[in-house]
Design an enzyme around this catalytic site. Structure first.
Site, PDB file in Angstrom:
ATOM      1  N   LYS A 113      -8.297  -0.206  46.767  1.00 26.40           N
ATOM      2  CA  LYS A 113      -8.484  -1.218  47.815  1.00 26.40           C
ATOM      3  C   LYS A 113      -8.551  -0.589  49.208  1.00 26.40           C
ATOM      4  O   LYS A 113      -9.322  -1.031  50.054  1.00 26.40           O
ATOM      5  CB  LYS A 113      -7.354  -2.254  47.782  1.00 26.40           C
ATOM      6  CG  LYS A 113      -7.456  -3.189  46.580  1.00 26.40           C
ATOM      7  CD  LYS A 113      -6.565  -4.404  46.745  1.00 26.40           C
ATOM      8  CE  LYS A 113      -6.749  -5.361  45.577  1.00 26.40           C
ATOM      9  NZ  LYS A 113      -5.731  -6.399  45.541  1.00 26.40           N
ATOM     10  N   LYS A 194     -13.418  -4.355  36.198  1.00 24.72           N
ATOM     11  CA  LYS A 194     -12.734  -5.571  35.724  1.00 24.72           C
ATOM     12  C   LYS A 194     -13.255  -6.825  36.431  1.00 24.72           C
ATOM     13  O   LYS A 194     -13.691  -6.759  37.586  1.00 24.72           O
ATOM     14  CB  LYS A 194     -11.220  -5.432  35.892  1.00 24.72           C
ATOM     15  CG  LYS A 194     -10.713  -5.725  37.279  1.00 24.72           C
ATOM     16  CD  LYS A 194      -9.214  -6.046  37.293  1.00 24.72           C
ATOM     17  CE  LYS A 194      -8.811  -6.354  38.730  1.00 24.72           C
ATOM     18  NZ  LYS A 194      -7.480  -6.797  38.951  1.00 24.72           N
ATOM     19  N   LYS A 197     -10.949 -11.768  40.829  1.00 21.29           N
ATOM     20  CA  LYS A 197     -10.971 -12.974  41.670  1.00 21.29           C
ATOM     21  C   LYS A 197     -11.717 -12.738  42.963  1.00 21.29           C
ATOM     22  O   LYS A 197     -12.355 -13.609  43.498  1.00 21.29           O
ATOM     23  CB  LYS A 197      -9.530 -13.320  42.066  1.00 21.29           C
ATOM     24  CG  LYS A 197      -8.828 -14.310  41.207  1.00 21.29           C
ATOM     25  CD  LYS A 197      -7.537 -14.698  41.895  1.00 21.29           C
ATOM     26  CE  LYS A 197      -6.311 -14.172  41.246  1.00 21.29           C
ATOM     27  NZ  LYS A 197      -5.547 -13.120  41.584  1.00 21.29           N
TER      28      LYS A 197
HETATM   29  P1  TYM Z   1      -3.490 -10.704  39.958  1.00 25.54           P
HETATM   30  O1  TYM Z   1      -3.381 -11.962  40.715  1.00 25.54           O
HETATM   31  O2  TYM Z   1      -4.487  -9.687  40.398  1.00 25.54           O
HETATM   32  O3  TYM Z   1      -3.801 -11.012  38.447  1.00 25.54           O
HETATM   33  C1  TYM Z   1      -2.963 -11.906  37.708  1.00 25.54           C
HETATM   34  C2  TYM Z   1      -2.874 -11.467  36.258  1.00 25.54           C
HETATM   35  O4  TYM Z   1      -4.161 -11.449  35.656  1.00 25.54           O
HETATM   36  C3  TYM Z   1      -4.389 -10.166  35.069  1.00 25.54           C
HETATM   37  N1  TYM Z   1      -5.827  -9.857  35.201  1.00 25.54           N
HETATM   38  C4  TYM Z   1      -6.635  -9.598  34.181  1.00 25.54           C
HETATM   39  N2  TYM Z   1      -6.406  -9.527  32.859  1.00 25.54           N
HETATM   40  C5  TYM Z   1      -7.458  -9.253  32.057  1.00 25.54           C
HETATM   41  N3  TYM Z   1      -8.725  -9.042  32.536  1.00 25.54           N
HETATM   42  C6  TYM Z   1      -8.984  -9.101  33.865  1.00 25.54           C
HETATM   43  N4  TYM Z   1     -10.219  -8.921  34.308  1.00 25.54           N
HETATM   44  C7  TYM Z   1      -7.916  -9.393  34.763  1.00 25.54           C
HETATM   45  N5  TYM Z   1      -7.828  -9.540  36.097  1.00 25.54           N
HETATM   46  C8  TYM Z   1      -6.528  -9.815  36.362  1.00 25.54           C
HETATM   47  C9  TYM Z   1      -3.524  -9.200  35.868  1.00 25.54           C
HETATM   48  O5  TYM Z   1      -3.239  -8.040  35.138  1.00 25.54           O
HETATM   49  C10 TYM Z   1      -2.298 -10.044  36.102  1.00 25.54           C
HETATM   50  O6  TYM Z   1      -1.455 -10.034  34.971  1.00 25.54           O
HETATM   51  N6  TYM Z   1       0.430  -8.090  41.549  1.00 25.54           N
HETATM   52  C11 TYM Z   1       0.011  -9.110  40.612  1.00 25.54           C
HETATM   53  C12 TYM Z   1       0.810 -10.399  40.776  1.00 25.54           C
HETATM   54  C13 TYM Z   1       2.264 -10.197  40.725  1.00 25.54           C
HETATM   55  C14 TYM Z   1       3.061 -10.002  39.559  1.00 25.54           C
HETATM   56  C15 TYM Z   1       4.393  -9.847  40.042  1.00 25.54           C
HETATM   57  C16 TYM Z   1       2.780  -9.967  38.197  1.00 25.54           C
HETATM   58  C17 TYM Z   1       3.082 -10.135  41.804  1.00 25.54           C
HETATM   59  N7  TYM Z   1       4.370  -9.931  41.382  1.00 25.54           N
HETATM   60  C18 TYM Z   1       5.450  -9.635  39.152  1.00 25.54           C
HETATM   61  C19 TYM Z   1       3.855  -9.763  37.319  1.00 25.54           C
HETATM   62  C20 TYM Z   1       5.170  -9.607  37.796  1.00 25.54           C
HETATM   63  C21 TYM Z   1      -1.447  -9.405  40.835  1.00 25.54           C
HETATM   64  O7  TYM Z   1      -1.974  -9.173  41.892  1.00 25.54           O
HETATM   65  O8  TYM Z   1      -2.060 -10.013  39.807  1.00 25.54           O
END
Ligand code: TYM
Length: 328
Positions: A113, A194, A197
């Site tokens: 990023k 990947k 969003k």
């Molecule tokens: P975030 O918002 O980017 O994504 C949320 C969840 O979706 C999963 N994910 C995917 N899984 C499969 N294929 C994809 N293309 C894909 N894109 C996203 C991510 O692995 C995630 O599980 N930092 C985290 C949010 C967070 C969090 C936490 C998660 C903050 N604190 C504590 C677990 C525990 C995040 O930005 O996820």
């Protein structure tokens, strides 16, 4: 998995994608039956990059409604908003002061990023420490996430282990939990990266609230290859493999069964089938979402979540302060 404590969160940085659904929410729906589960809206992570305040505000509520529409049961989960529990930021600071700069510099998401936009803010760098706080406050056993978040959960483990060594037993050591269906869902246009969003190309991403027509159009135009054989081979056929992964994650079918179903058939037929599977799954979710989005049920759920999680987080924060030697 039974009788474990688990937690996961998603950033409200846009309407969630099929990747978020498969990687995180669907796993939580399965796990909620027999475990003590927490799920939250990671709004403080979303502001590590610039956000339009009005859009962010709506995205938070939309994500909350989508959790429930996707099958997260408010009776079986503690659902909360990260920013409503101020202890997350407090705990994060205490952890930041115990996290080596070098370890944070190695995080691949940060490198990725920050290389795209050189004017990034400090929060983007310390983001994984806030994530460690989210996890460590609740003494969880497992963190169900997609594979892209694995490195951050491993960092949380390291931070917890070092903290315990330095200050005495304070945290439970969490494990990452990635199921087969948590396989990374890839971008439809460039299946080597990947599905995200924050993608700029709308054709790349299936969003949970996309219409039936949009979903079908995006899948029908997804990048494939010229071989015309429905076979799983992530290296040489990433586009077709991604579509197979989508089917496998949304149905009970195995990769082999999907390959067999489409033996001798062309990509057009296969894509039509993939689109029908996705449309069926997402239509059910969208109907529930529309019922929920304007109801005050969401506010009641958040109030309950804030109350329960603040109590737990306050206790953990006080224990940390005491162990560190801060005046309590
Ligand atoms: P975030 O918002 O980017 O994504 C949320 C969840 O979706 C999963 N994910 C995917 N899984 C499969 N294929 C994809 N293309 C894909 N894109 C996203 C991510 O692995 C995630 O599980 N930092 C985290 C949010 C967070 C969090 C936490 C998660 C903050 N604190 C504590 C677990 C525990 C995040 O930005 O996820």
């Amino acid at each position: 998995m039974n009788n474990k404590t688990i937690i996961t969160g998603i950033q409200p940085s846009g309407v969630i994608t099929l990747g978020n659904y498969v990687g995180a929410i669907k796993q939580m729906v399965k796990l909620q039956e027999n475990n003590n589960s927490y799920i939250f809206v990671a709004d403080m992570h979303a502001i590590t990059v610039p956000q339009d305040p009005k859009v962010l505000h709506n995205n938070i509520r939309n994500l909350l409604a989508l959790y429930i529409a996707c099958g997260i049961d408010p009776e079986k989960n503690i659902i909360f908003l990260q920013s409503e529990n101020e202890y997350h930021a407090n705990v994060s600071w205490l952890l930041e002061c115990n996290t080596p700069y070098g370890e944070l510099s190695r995080m691949t998401q940060f490198k990725d990023k920050s290389s795209k936009n050189k004017n990034f803010y400090a929060g983007l760098f310390t983001y994984p420490v806030l994530m460690a706080a989210d996890i460590l406050i609740y003494d969880v056993d497992y963190v169900p996430v997609g594979i892209d978040q694995k490195q951050h959960v491993e960092l949380a483990r390291n931070i917890a282990q070092n903290f315990n060594k330095k200050y005495g037993e304070t945290f439970k050591i969490p494990d990452v939990y990635i199921t087969k269906s948590g396989t990374k869902i890839m971008d439809l246009v460039d299946p080597t990266k990947k599905m995200s969003k924050s993608s700029d190309n709308p054709k790349s991403v299936i969003r949970i609230l996309d219409s039936k027509e949009e979903i079908t159009k995006k899948i029908m135009s997804a990048t494939t290859d010229s071989e015309c054989v429905v076979k799983y081979d992530m290296e040489n056929k990433p586009g077709i493999s991604n579509l197979i992964n989508i089917v496998v994650s949304l149905t009970d079918l195995t990769i082999k069964e999907v390959e067999d179903m489409f033996e001798g058939k062309n990509y057009g037929e296969f894509k039509k089938y993939v689109a029908s599977v996705v449309v069926e799954e997402l239509t059910k979710i969208q109907e529930k979402y529309n019922e929920l989005i304007n109801s005050n049920e969401l506010d009641i759920i958040l109030d309950r979540g804030a109350k329960i999680t603040k109590e737990i987080a306050r206790n953990k924060y006080n224990l940390m302060k005491q162990n560190i030697g801060l005046y309590k």
